[in-house]
Write an enzyme that holds these catalytic residues in place. Structure first.
Site, PDB file in Angstrom:
ATOM      1  N   TRP A 120       0.830  -1.210   0.000  1.00 23.99           N
ATOM      2  CA  TRP A 120       0.000   0.000   0.000  1.00 23.99           C
ATOM      3  C   TRP A 120       0.858   1.250   0.000  1.00 23.99           C
ATOM      4  O   TRP A 120       0.536   2.233  -0.673  1.00 23.99           O
ATOM      5  CB  TRP A 120      -0.977  -0.011   1.187  1.00 23.99           C
ATOM      6  CG  TRP A 120      -1.920  -1.168   1.105  1.00 23.99           C
ATOM      7  CD1 TRP A 120      -1.998  -2.221   1.976  1.00 23.99           C
ATOM      8  CD2 TRP A 120      -2.908  -1.421   0.091  1.00 23.99           C
ATOM      9  NE1 TRP A 120      -2.974  -3.106   1.554  1.00 23.99           N
ATOM     10  CE2 TRP A 120      -3.541  -2.647   0.410  1.00 23.99           C
ATOM     11  CE3 TRP A 120      -3.310  -0.737  -1.059  1.00 23.99           C
ATOM     12  CZ2 TRP A 120      -4.557  -3.196  -0.378  1.00 23.99           C
ATOM     13  CZ3 TRP A 120      -4.324  -1.281  -1.842  1.00 23.99           C
ATOM     14  CH2 TRP A 120      -4.938  -2.489  -1.498  1.00 23.99           C
TER      15      TRP A 120
ATOM     16  N   ASP B  20      -1.897   6.578   6.324  1.00 25.14           N
ATOM     17  CA  ASP B  20      -2.916   5.636   5.870  1.00 25.14           C
ATOM     18  C   ASP B  20      -3.196   4.712   7.057  1.00 25.14           C
ATOM     19  O   ASP B  20      -2.358   3.901   7.422  1.00 25.14           O
ATOM     20  CB  ASP B  20      -2.382   4.851   4.661  1.00 25.14           C
ATOM     21  CG  ASP B  20      -3.332   3.753   4.190  1.00 25.14           C
ATOM     22  OD1 ASP B  20      -4.390   3.552   4.817  1.00 25.14           O
ATOM     23  OD2 ASP B  20      -3.002   3.102   3.174  1.00 25.14           O
TER      24      ASP B  20
ATOM     25  N   LYS C  80     -12.032  -2.290   6.826  1.00 21.39           N
ATOM     26  CA  LYS C  80     -11.204  -3.147   7.668  1.00 21.39           C
ATOM     27  C   LYS C  80     -11.677  -3.120   9.122  1.00 21.39           C
ATOM     28  O   LYS C  80     -11.664  -4.126   9.793  1.00 21.39           O
ATOM     29  CB  LYS C  80      -9.727  -2.713   7.615  1.00 21.39           C
ATOM     30  CG  LYS C  80      -9.167  -2.516   6.215  1.00 21.39           C
ATOM     31  CD  LYS C  80      -8.892  -3.805   5.469  1.00 21.39           C
ATOM     32  CE  LYS C  80      -8.683  -3.603   3.982  1.00 21.39           C
ATOM     33  NZ  LYS C  80      -7.669  -2.643   3.576  1.00 21.39           N
TER      34      LYS C  80
HETATM   35  C1  LIG Z   1      -7.106  -2.161   2.159  1.00 18.69           C
HETATM   36  C2  LIG Z   1      -6.102  -1.088   2.238  1.00 18.69           C
HETATM   37  C3  LIG Z   1      -6.019  -0.066   1.280  1.00 18.69           C
HETATM   38  C4  LIG Z   1      -6.924  -0.005   0.069  1.00 18.69           C
HETATM   39  O1  LIG Z   1      -8.163   0.436   0.430  1.00 18.69           O
HETATM   40  P1  LIG Z   1      -9.304   0.693  -0.672  1.00 18.69           P
HETATM   41  O2  LIG Z   1     -10.381   1.315   0.151  1.00 18.69           O
HETATM   42  O3  LIG Z   1      -9.671  -0.636  -1.241  1.00 18.69           O
HETATM   43  O4  LIG Z   1      -8.768   1.595  -1.706  1.00 18.69           O
HETATM   44  C5  LIG Z   1      -5.073   0.914   1.448  1.00 18.69           C
HETATM   45  N1  LIG Z   1      -4.233   0.898   2.485  1.00 18.69           N
HETATM   46  C6  LIG Z   1      -4.265  -0.076   3.428  1.00 18.69           C
HETATM   47  C7  LIG Z   1      -3.306  -0.029   4.571  1.00 18.69           C
HETATM   48  C8  LIG Z   1      -5.202  -1.098   3.321  1.00 18.69           C
HETATM   49  O5  LIG Z   1      -5.243  -2.062   4.252  1.00 18.69           O
END
Ligand SMILES: *Cc1c(COP(=O)(O)O)cnc(C)c1O
Length: 357
Positions: free
Chosen positions: A99, A166, A190
């Site tokens: 990511w 993030d 998540k």
């Molecule tokens: C799942 C995830 C993403 C991607 O998220 P989307 O909403 O599908 O774009 C980005 N960063 C992390 C750390 C993730 O776990």
């Protein structure tokens, strides 16, 4: 048979979230209308939006001077939206996995990107330390929990430049000091709600500084000024998020959740370390509280497919590891009860009894 949902994302949600959202979809607030068919500008939905923002502020202890907004596009859109709004010349990134890489790729469209450190040569099995953050960077970007590789930053970094994080997979999992961050974002799927909504917590004073024009929909200020109602927001996931946040508050808030998360992760990692059939894949000090990655030891490597089958038969869903790590990944997000973690441990012990040499 009881199913234990260890999926990495979309992933387990509190029963209250699922049932409460199902009820609101059938009949929202005894209005005789579905949550899916009411106006987002109705009084009823405005109250949901207000509560979502309030609960974010309360549960994360967000100081004055920050805005909370809800957007579409997932965390992946934030990989470009953050640099669009904040990157004038140069940004620094900590490369801790898939990511982080995707975030860096987008930032390069807007300016110079400095990778301050990476654990890539070791397949991202640890979080780099002792790097220098350039003081002239517009911001420093981190991924607090690396969902795929199973590492996590356990403390808030002191950064000389605005910290952008993030937090898709560990928001509300541990107590954070929001004042140390300039921008926090994440997809909901998540730890919060079904996919479809992205949360952004941004320090207002960081906005409006870049010289490039920003398309209306990609400008954070548009959504702040319009209370996340510039266009139609994803009402169902936002409602579900409110249910999760109510549940979280009733559970004792983030401190109680952090305590529980540590207990769950500790018993599982202890079993991985004790059981001769398994080993963890990450540096012990960086092990994630959310995504527990493990493989079979060399001696038992050929039993991997058998264990997966065995675990599935016992109701363990979603423990197959990501292809970039292999083996197994048990995602034990906030909503995962300790009993389910114990069920996985029991399963590992039973398999050990059957197969240990
Ligand atoms: C799942 C995830 C993403 C991607 O998220 P989307 O909403 O599908 O774009 C980005 N960063 C992390 C750390 C993730 O776990």
């Amino acid at each position: 048979m009881k199913k234990h949902n260890f999926s990495a994302g979309p992933s387990i949600l509190p029963q209250q979230t699922i049932k409460g959202t199902a009820e609101a979809i059938l009949d929202f607030n005894n209005s005789g209308l579905s949550l899916m068919e009411i106006s987002h500008r109705s009084k009823g939905f405005q109250a949901v939006m207000d509560e979502a923002i309030e609960l974010f502020k309360e549960l994360l202890n967000i100081p004055e001077g920050y805005s909370v907004i809800f957007l579409g596009g997932g965390a992946s859109l934030q990989f470009c939206m953050a640099p669009f709004n904040l990157l004038e010349k140069k940004a620094a990134y900590l490369n801790t996995g898939t990511w982080a890489n995707k975030a860096m790729k987008e930032a390069k469209l807007f300016g110079e990107v400095v990778e301050v450190a990476t654990s890539k040569p070791d397949n991202y099995t640890y979080i780099p330390k002792n790097y220098e953050i350039p003081a002239d960077a517009d911001y420093f970007h981190i991924t607090t929990n690396n969902t795929i590789f199973g590492t996590e930053l356990h403390t808030d970094i002191d950064s000389p430049v605005p910290l952008v994080a993030d937090m898709s997979s560990d928001i509300f999992a541990r107590v954070i000091d929001v004042s140390k961050y300039g921008l926090i974002y994440g997809g909901a799927q998540k730890n919060l709600a079904p996919a479809g909504v992205t949360f952004v917590i941004v320090k207002d004073e960081l906005l409006g500084k870049v010289s490039r024009p920003i398309p209306t929909m990609l400008d954070y200020r548009t959504h702040i000024e319009n209370g996340s109602m510039f266009n139609t927001p994803p009402v169902v996931p936002i409602y579900a998020a409110v249910e999760t946040l109510r549940w979280l508050k009733a559970m004792g808030g983030v401190p109680a959740m952090e305590k529980l998360n540590k207990e769950k992760a500790t018993i599982l990692y202890n079993e991985i370390d004790r059981n001769p059939l398994f080993r963890g894949t990450c540096a012990v000090e960086d092990r994630s509280l959310m995504n527990v990655c493990f493989v079979m030891t060399d001696e038992y490597k050929d039993l991997e497919a058998d264990f997966l089958k065995f675990a599935i038969e016992k109701g363990m869903d979603g423990i197959k590891g990501h292809r970039s790590v292999g083996g197994f990944r048990a995602s034990i997000y906030n909503a995962m009860p300790k009993e389910s973690v114990q069920a996985l441990i029991d399963c590992m012990q039973e398999f050990e009894k059957q197969h240990a040499k």
